[in-house]
Design a protein around this motif. Sequence first.
Motif, mmCIF file in Angstrom:
data_model
loop_
_atom_site.group_PDB
_atom_site.id
_atom_site.type_symbol
_atom_site.label_atom_id
_atom_site.label_comp_id
_atom_site.label_asym_id
_atom_site.label_seq_id
_atom_site.Cartn_x
_atom_site.Cartn_y
_atom_site.Cartn_z
ATOM 1 N N CYS A 1 5.591 -6.606 -6.687
ATOM 2 C CA CYS A 1 5.377 -6.800 -5.241
ATOM 3 C C CYS A 1 4.031 -7.471 -4.984
ATOM 4 C CB CYS A 1 5.437 -5.464 -4.513
ATOM 5 S SG CYS A 1 7.080 -4.706 -4.459
ATOM 6 N N SER A 2 3.007 -7.023 -5.716
ATOM 7 C CA SER A 2 1.668 -7.601 -5.569
ATOM 8 C C SER A 2 1.668 -9.078 -5.956
ATOM 9 C CB SER A 2 0.683 -6.820 -6.438
ATOM 10 O OG SER A 2 -0.612 -7.356 -6.315
ATOM 11 N N GLN A 3 2.357 -9.388 -7.052
ATOM 12 C CA GLN A 3 2.450 -10.785 -7.488
ATOM 13 C C GLN A 3 3.148 -11.640 -6.440
ATOM 14 O OE1 GLN A 3 3.790 -11.494 -11.646
ATOM 15 N NE2 GLN A 3 3.601 -9.279 -11.903
ATOM 16 N N HIS B 1 0.836 -1.203 0.000
ATOM 17 C CA HIS B 1 0.000 0.000 0.000
ATOM 18 C C HIS B 1 0.873 1.256 0.000
ATOM 19 C CE1 HIS B 1 -3.339 2.683 0.849
ATOM 20 N NE2 HIS B 1 -2.661 3.178 1.868
ATOM 21 N N GLN B 2 1.927 1.249 0.812
ATOM 22 C CA GLN B 2 2.831 2.401 0.870
ATOM 23 C C GLN B 2 3.547 2.608 -0.467
ATOM 24 O OE1 GLN B 2 5.313 2.788 4.519
ATOM 25 N NE2 GLN B 2 4.191 0.989 5.251
ATOM 26 N N ILE B 3 3.904 1.507 -1.121
ATOM 27 C CA ILE B 3 4.566 1.597 -2.426
ATOM 28 C C ILE B 3 3.625 2.227 -3.445
ATOM 29 C CG2 ILE B 3 5.398 0.206 -4.377
ATOM 30 C CD1 ILE B 3 6.625 -1.714 -2.266
ATOM 31 N N ASN B 4 2.358 1.808 -3.416
ATOM 32 C CA ASN B 4 1.377 2.358 -4.354
ATOM 33 C C ASN B 4 1.118 3.844 -4.110
ATOM 34 O OD1 ASN B 4 0.855 0.009 -5.873
ATOM 35 N ND2 ASN B 4 -0.516 -0.770 -4.297
ATOM 36 N N GLU B 5 1.293 4.274 -2.859
ATOM 37 C CA GLU B 5 1.027 5.667 -2.505
ATOM 38 C C GLU B 5 2.264 6.559 -2.652
ATOM 39 O OE1 GLU B 5 -1.984 7.050 -1.524
ATOM 40 O OE2 GLU B 5 -2.790 5.108 -2.185
ATOM 41 N N ALA B 6 3.438 5.948 -2.784
ATOM 42 C CA ALA B 6 4.687 6.726 -2.845
ATOM 43 C C ALA B 6 4.703 7.633 -4.068
ATOM 44 C CB ALA B 6 5.886 5.796 -2.859
ATOM 45 N N ASP B 7 5.092 8.897 -3.855
ATOM 46 C CA ASP B 7 5.123 9.843 -4.968
ATOM 47 C C ASP B 7 6.494 10.479 -5.163
ATOM 48 O OD1 ASP B 7 5.231 11.366 -2.723
ATOM 49 O OD2 ASP B 7 3.420 12.539 -3.120
ATOM 50 N N HIS B 8 7.509 9.893 -4.510
ATOM 51 C CA HIS B 8 8.868 10.415 -4.665
ATOM 52 C C HIS B 8 9.807 9.243 -4.951
ATOM 53 C CE1 HIS B 8 12.738 12.287 -3.748
ATOM 54 N NE2 HIS B 8 12.123 13.456 -3.889
ATOM 55 N N PRO B 9 10.699 9.375 -5.935
ATOM 56 C CA PRO B 9 11.602 8.264 -6.304
ATOM 57 C C PRO B 9 12.410 7.712 -5.135
ATOM 58 C CG PRO B 9 11.724 10.003 -7.943
ATOM 59 C CD PRO B 9 10.887 10.548 -6.818
ATOM 60 N N ASP B 10 12.922 8.591 -4.260
ATOM 61 C CA ASP B 10 13.716 8.117 -3.125
ATOM 62 C C ASP B 10 12.867 7.288 -2.168
ATOM 63 O OD1 ASP B 10 15.942 9.347 -4.124
ATOM 64 O OD2 ASP B 10 15.808 11.113 -2.837
ATOM 65 N N GLN B 11 11.634 7.732 -1.944
ATOM 66 C CA GLN B 11 10.722 7.000 -1.063
ATOM 67 C C GLN B 11 10.367 5.651 -1.668
ATOM 68 O OE1 GLN B 11 6.824 8.734 -0.647
ATOM 69 N NE2 GLN B 11 6.397 7.675 1.287
ATOM 70 N N LEU B 12 10.132 5.645 -2.979
ATOM 71 C CA LEU B 12 9.808 4.397 -3.676
ATOM 72 C C LEU B 12 10.967 3.410 -3.608
ATOM 73 C CD1 LEU B 12 7.730 2.917 -5.396
ATOM 74 C CD2 LEU B 12 8.733 3.974 -7.420
ATOM 75 N N GLN B 13 12.186 3.921 -3.781
ATOM 76 C CA GLN B 13 13.366 3.062 -3.707
ATOM 77 C C GLN B 13 13.510 2.448 -2.325
ATOM 78 O OE1 GLN B 13 17.004 4.867 -5.070
ATOM 79 N NE2 GLN B 13 18.294 3.372 -4.052
ATOM 80 N N GLN B 14 13.329 3.255 -1.293
ATOM 81 C CA GLN B 14 13.449 2.761 0.083
ATOM 82 C C GLN B 14 12.397 1.701 0.386
ATOM 83 O OE1 GLN B 14 13.139 5.846 3.042
ATOM 84 N NE2 GLN B 14 13.354 4.442 4.762
#
Length: 209
Positions: free
Chosen positions: A186-188, A129-142
Motif C-alpha cells: 500500500c505504501s509503495q 495509517h489505519q492499516i498499520n494500526e490494525a490489530d485484527h485480521p478482519d479489520q485488516l482485510q476490510q
Amino acid sequence: MSGTSEKVYVEIIKKIKTIIEEDNLQAGDKLPSERELTDRLHVGRSSVREALRSLELLGLIETRRGEGTFIKPATGHRLVEVLASFILHDKKAKQDLLETKSIIIRDCIELAVQRINDADVESLNDLLHQINEADHPDQLQQLSYQFKDTVIKLCDNHLLYRLWIELSGYGSSLHGNTFLLDSGECSQIVEHLKNGDSKKIIQLMSSEL
C-alpha cells in the motif's frame, strides 16, 4: 452431481434471476411460490426447491414460515457470484475473466495517475495509517479492500469502476478468497501514484490475478 443435473440446476438459477428482473423485484420483496416458479420455468418442483435452498444457504434469499420466500438485502453477495461458481468451471471462461480483469486494472490505474490530487493522497495516507494500526485480521482485510477500492476509484470513470466491482465478484467466486495488499505494498502504491508510475502500480495491483 452429474453433468446433466448440474446443467439443469444452473439453468434454474439463471431463470430465477430473470424472473426477479422481469418482475422488478427488490430486496425485501417476496419471490413467486414454488408452485408458480415450477409453472413458469416448466421444471420439476423438487428442482426448484433445490435451487431455492442453495440460494438461501448463500444468503441471497430467506424463507419465512407461513409467509413465503423473500429477497435478502445485499451483504456483499451478488447473484452473479452464484452463477460464477457454476459457470466458471470452463477453462476458456476463466482465462477470459483474468484477461479482462487485467485490462480493467491497467486502464483504471493509468487514469488514476493522471487524475489523483492532494486530497486523494491524503485519503490514501489515512487508510495506510489505519492499516498499520490494525490489530485484527478482519479489520485488516476490510481496510486492505478499502484501500484497493479507493485506488481503483481514482480513475474517476464510473463505468470502469463498476466493471471492476463486478469482475471482482466473479473472481471471489472463482478463487474462494480475496487478494489483500499488505501495508508495504500500500505504501509503495501511494508513492508510485505521486510519482505517476502506473506500471509499478499495475504490477502490484495485478498480483490478485
